[in-house]
Design a protein around this motif. Structure first.
Motif, PDB file in Angstrom:
ATOM      1  N   LYS A 153      27.535   2.810  62.891  1.00  0.00           N
ATOM      2  CA  LYS A 153      26.067   2.242  62.837  1.00  0.00           C
ATOM      3  C   LYS A 153      24.997   2.985  62.186  1.00  0.00           C
ATOM      4  O   LYS A 153      25.636   4.370  62.197  1.00  0.00           O
ATOM      5  CB  LYS A 153      25.699   1.981  64.432  1.00  0.00           C
ATOM      6  N   VAL A 154      24.195   2.523  61.688  1.00  0.00           N
ATOM      7  CA  VAL A 154      23.362   3.262  60.635  1.00  0.00           C
ATOM      8  C   VAL A 154      22.136   3.855  61.873  1.00  0.00           C
ATOM      9  O   VAL A 154      21.396   3.157  62.487  1.00  0.00           O
ATOM     10  CB  VAL A 154      22.451   2.709  59.610  1.00  0.00           C
ATOM     11  N   LEU A 155      21.968   5.342  61.808  1.00  0.00           N
ATOM     12  CA  LEU A 155      21.199   5.967  62.518  1.00  0.00           C
ATOM     13  C   LEU A 155      19.679   6.563  61.802  1.00  0.00           C
ATOM     14  O   LEU A 155      20.209   6.989  60.651  1.00  0.00           O
ATOM     15  CB  LEU A 155      21.754   7.285  63.279  1.00  0.00           C
ATOM     16  N   GLY A 156      18.734   6.306  62.115  1.00  0.00           N
ATOM     17  CA  GLY A 156      17.616   6.566  61.495  1.00  0.00           C
ATOM     18  C   GLY A 156      16.760   7.601  62.286  1.00  0.00           C
ATOM     19  O   GLY A 156      16.410   7.496  63.612  1.00  0.00           O
ATOM     20  N   ILE A 157      16.551   8.934  61.952  1.00  0.00           N
ATOM     21  CA  ILE A 157      15.990   9.850  62.690  1.00  0.00           C
ATOM     22  C   ILE A 157      14.602  10.125  62.283  1.00  0.00           C
ATOM     23  O   ILE A 157      14.426  10.404  60.845  1.00  0.00           O
ATOM     24  CB  ILE A 157      16.746  11.032  62.646  1.00  0.00           C
ATOM     25  N   VAL A 158      13.626   9.948  62.945  1.00  0.00           N
ATOM     26  CA  VAL A 158      12.211  10.089  62.858  1.00  0.00           C
ATOM     27  C   VAL A 158      11.830  11.581  63.040  1.00  0.00           C
ATOM     28  O   VAL A 158      11.626  11.605  64.176  1.00  0.00           O
ATOM     29  CB  VAL A 158      11.170   8.985  63.373  1.00  0.00           C
ATOM     30  N   GLY A 159      11.605  12.326  61.916  1.00  0.00           N
ATOM     31  CA  GLY A 159      11.583  13.811  62.307  1.00  0.00           C
ATOM     32  C   GLY A 159      12.819  14.657  62.217  1.00  0.00           C
ATOM     33  O   GLY A 159      13.572  14.465  63.302  1.00  0.00           O
ATOM     34  N   GLN A 173      29.165  13.647  61.878  1.00  0.00           N
ATOM     35  CA  GLN A 173      30.252  14.463  62.011  1.00  0.00           C
ATOM     36  C   GLN A 173      31.187  13.775  63.042  1.00  0.00           C
ATOM     37  O   GLN A 173      32.501  13.708  63.167  1.00  0.00           O
ATOM     38  CB  GLN A 173      30.290  15.726  62.203  1.00  0.00           C
ATOM     39  N   GLY A 174      30.545  13.307  64.142  1.00  0.00           N
ATOM     40  CA  GLY A 174      31.389  12.758  65.268  1.00  0.00           C
ATOM     41  C   GLY A 174      31.559  11.262  65.469  1.00  0.00           C
ATOM     42  O   GLY A 174      32.676  10.922  65.992  1.00  0.00           O
ATOM     43  N   PHE A 175      30.571  10.506  64.856  1.00  0.00           N
ATOM     44  CA  PHE A 175      30.472   8.922  64.936  1.00  0.00           C
ATOM     45  C   PHE A 175      30.789   8.170  63.472  1.00  0.00           C
ATOM     46  O   PHE A 175      30.390   6.966  63.442  1.00  0.00           O
ATOM     47  CB  PHE A 175      29.275   8.508  65.760  1.00  0.00           C
ATOM     48  N   ASN A 176      30.841   9.050  62.489  1.00  0.00           N
ATOM     49  CA  ASN A 176      31.064   8.590  61.125  1.00  0.00           C
ATOM     50  C   ASN A 176      29.681   7.501  60.962  1.00  0.00           C
ATOM     51  O   ASN A 176      29.845   6.656  60.283  1.00  0.00           O
ATOM     52  CB  ASN A 176      32.339   7.603  61.175  1.00  0.00           C
ATOM     53  N   MET A 177      28.593   7.938  61.278  1.00  0.00           N
ATOM     54  CA  MET A 177      27.044   7.305  61.164  1.00  0.00           C
ATOM     55  C   MET A 177      26.620   7.341  59.853  1.00  0.00           C
ATOM     56  O   MET A 177      26.301   8.812  59.692  1.00  0.00           O
ATOM     57  CB  MET A 177      26.362   7.211  62.342  1.00  0.00           C
ATOM     58  N   PRO A 178      26.271   6.481  58.919  1.00  0.00           N
ATOM     59  CA  PRO A 178      25.155   6.851  57.853  1.00  0.00           C
ATOM     60  C   PRO A 178      24.021   7.112  58.308  1.00  0.00           C
ATOM     61  O   PRO A 178      23.538   6.688  59.530  1.00  0.00           O
ATOM     62  CB  PRO A 178      25.108   5.549  57.175  1.00  0.00           C
ATOM     63  N   VAL A 179      23.395   8.503  57.964  1.00  0.00           N
ATOM     64  CA  VAL A 179      22.058   8.720  58.559  1.00  0.00           C
ATOM     65  C   VAL A 179      20.871   8.661  57.665  1.00  0.00           C
ATOM     66  O   VAL A 179      21.030   9.272  56.414  1.00  0.00           O
ATOM     67  CB  VAL A 179      22.290  10.175  59.096  1.00  0.00           C
ATOM     68  N   LEU A 204      13.209   3.251  56.726  1.00  0.00           N
ATOM     69  CA  LEU A 204      14.091   3.472  58.018  1.00  0.00           C
ATOM     70  C   LEU A 204      14.023   2.664  59.082  1.00  0.00           C
ATOM     71  O   LEU A 204      15.203   2.131  59.460  1.00  0.00           O
ATOM     72  CB  LEU A 204      13.651   4.875  58.451  1.00  0.00           C
ATOM     73  N   LEU A 205      12.822   1.985  59.442  1.00  0.00           N
ATOM     74  CA  LEU A 205      12.706   1.050  60.597  1.00  0.00           C
ATOM     75  C   LEU A 205      13.475  -0.135  59.905  1.00  0.00           C
ATOM     76  O   LEU A 205      14.150  -0.664  60.881  1.00  0.00           O
ATOM     77  CB  LEU A 205      11.166   0.820  60.921  1.00  0.00           C
ATOM     78  N   GLU A 206      13.306  -0.515  58.899  1.00  0.00           N
ATOM     79  CA  GLU A 206      13.945  -1.948  58.560  1.00  0.00           C
ATOM     80  C   GLU A 206      15.514  -1.410  58.269  1.00  0.00           C
ATOM     81  O   GLU A 206      16.226  -2.661  58.702  1.00  0.00           O
ATOM     82  CB  GLU A 206      13.424  -2.407  57.152  1.00  0.00           C
ATOM     83  N   ARG A 207      15.918  -0.441  58.071  1.00  0.00           N
ATOM     84  CA  ARG A 207      17.436  -0.416  57.658  1.00  0.00           C
ATOM     85  C   ARG A 207      18.168   0.089  58.911  1.00  0.00           C
ATOM     86  O   ARG A 207      19.493  -0.386  59.094  1.00  0.00           O
ATOM     87  CB  ARG A 207      17.550   0.819  56.674  1.00  0.00           C
ATOM     88  N   ALA A 208      17.660   0.879  60.033  1.00  0.00           N
ATOM     89  CA  ALA A 208      18.576   1.494  60.867  1.00  0.00           C
ATOM     90  C   ALA A 208      18.972   0.476  62.226  1.00  0.00           C
ATOM     91  O   ALA A 208      17.855  -0.377  62.598  1.00  0.00           O
ATOM     92  CB  ALA A 208      17.600   2.632  61.501  1.00  0.00           C
ATOM     93  N   ASP A 209      20.146   0.635  62.662  1.00  0.00           N
ATOM     94  CA  ASP A 209      20.500  -0.042  63.751  1.00  0.00           C
ATOM     95  C   ASP A 209      19.802   0.780  64.977  1.00  0.00           C
ATOM     96  O   ASP A 209      19.905   0.337  66.061  1.00  0.00           O
ATOM     97  CB  ASP A 209      22.172   0.122  63.938  1.00  0.00           C
ATOM     98  N   ILE A 210      19.748   2.036  64.863  1.00  0.00           N
ATOM     99  CA  ILE A 210      19.428   2.761  65.892  1.00  0.00           C
ATOM    100  C   ILE A 210      18.231   3.781  65.560  1.00  0.00           C
ATOM    101  O   ILE A 210      18.528   4.581  64.568  1.00  0.00           O
ATOM    102  CB  ILE A 210      20.472   3.664  66.642  1.00  0.00           C
TER     103      ILE A 210
END
Length: 335
Positions: A153-159, A173-179, A204-210
């Motif tokens: 899943k796509v993870l979006g990190i704010v900050g 590295q652990g979950f093969n998540m696009p960041v 980011l808000l529009e694309r991220a799953d989390i």
């Protein structure tokens, strides 16, 4: 109950989260007034001790502009935390009071907490655990119990500071998540090592799953995630907050969760803490709530206290380096 130790020229007030070993280290350089808790019965004693103090150390420090006015000798404040939004930094700067915090020490632990919330919200762990405990598991689980994958899943990190980077490492590295990350400055190491992509907050808000929040709380991040921001998120998305409660407009979040604007939330922090048990957040199956435990492990809290003690001693005695939030304000001789 307070305890006064060793007679020295320097005086220190210590508040909460300090062991006998930490207090002994402080006692070696100063007279220490220790308060394991503050209450009506010792508040006057605490105020009197603070009025004489050169240094203040502890967790959940209670300090405001008025208290600073009553503490004319105070030169150093050492908080057992990374965040310091509860402290009057502008007033401390005006008075030349050095503020020290404990960066790095809690980075990995807080990232662990963030990922625990990601796992719990995606796989509905708390909700389904309660189902078992309450005897509501009667048949095979069906689609009504299904969660969502984390891997891929796509993870979006704010900050994307220390904690954000640690979360990104776990994800990629652990979950093969696009960041994806939204930050004021580029983070080449994240891009080169993890393939992370910098983008605007809106994108980011529009694309991220989390969406995971790890920004500091400041005037420009107050209610950074408001109704408009939540509306940009995917209906299937989850919001994770291990930053500060006031980064999110809590009422807007409640409304978004109730109306299905977003699917779920995992929250370790709140606008008012402790969270009122009457809050709708406590009654929603699609919300995981924690009591601000981001750094709350035995190992990390002990390391934070050691760091804070060293900061205070070094700042007051000039013996070594400190983790200064507002470096440059401390006079050469704090006494």
């Amino acid at each position: 109950m307070s305890r006064t130790m060793a007679q020295h020229d320097l005086r220190i007030v210590a508040l909460r989260r300090l062991s006998e070993a930490h207090l002994a280290a402080l006692q070696a350089v100063a007279q220490v007034d220790y308060f394991d808790e503050l209450h009506d019965g010792n508040r006057a004693e605490y105020d009197a001790a603070l009025a004489r103090a050169h240094g203040l150390i502890g967790g959940k420090l209670e300090l405001d502009d008025a208290a600073l006015e009553r503490a004319p000798q105070l030169k150093v404040v050492s908080t057992i935390s990374v965040g310091y939004d509860n402290l009057p930094l502008a007033a401390m700067n005006r008075r030349g009071i050095l503020l020290c915090n404990t960066p790095d020490v809690l980075t990995e632990t807080t990232a662990d907490t963030a990922f625990a919330l990601i796992m719990a919200t995606q796989r509905r762990l708390v909700e389904l655990s309660c189902m078992v405990r309450e005897g509501r598991w009667q048949n095979h689980v069906g689609p009504q119990h299904f969660g969502h994958d984390v891997h891929g899943k796509v993870l979006g990190i704010v900050g994307a500071g220390r904690i954000g980077a640690a979360i990104a490492r776990r994800a990629a590295q652990g979950f093969n998540m696009p960041v994806l990350y939204a930050a004021s400055t580029p983070k080449p190491s994240l891009e080169q090592q993890l393939g992370a992509e910098r983008c605007s907050l809106d994108e980011l808000l529009e694309r991220a799953d989390i969406v995971c929040l790890s920004v500091p709380y400041r005037e420009d991040t107050h209610h950074l995630i408001d109704a408009a921001a939540l509306a940009r998120m995917q209906p299937s998305a989850a919001l994770i907050n291990v930053a500060r409660g006031k980064v999110v407009d809590e009422q807007a979040l409640i409304d978004a969760l109730q109306r299905g604007v977003i699917r779920a939330a995992g929250l370790d922090v709140f606008e008012q803490e402790p969270l009122n048990p009457d809050s709708p957040l406590c009654r929603m199956d699609n919300v995981v709530v924690l009591p601000h435990i981001g750094s709350a492990t035995h190992e990390t809290r002990a390391a934070m206290a050691v760091r804070a003690v060293a900061n205070l001693i070094n700042a007051l005695t000039g013996r070594g380096e400190v983790d200064a939030v507002n470096g440059g304000v401390l006079a050469d001789d704090p006494r």
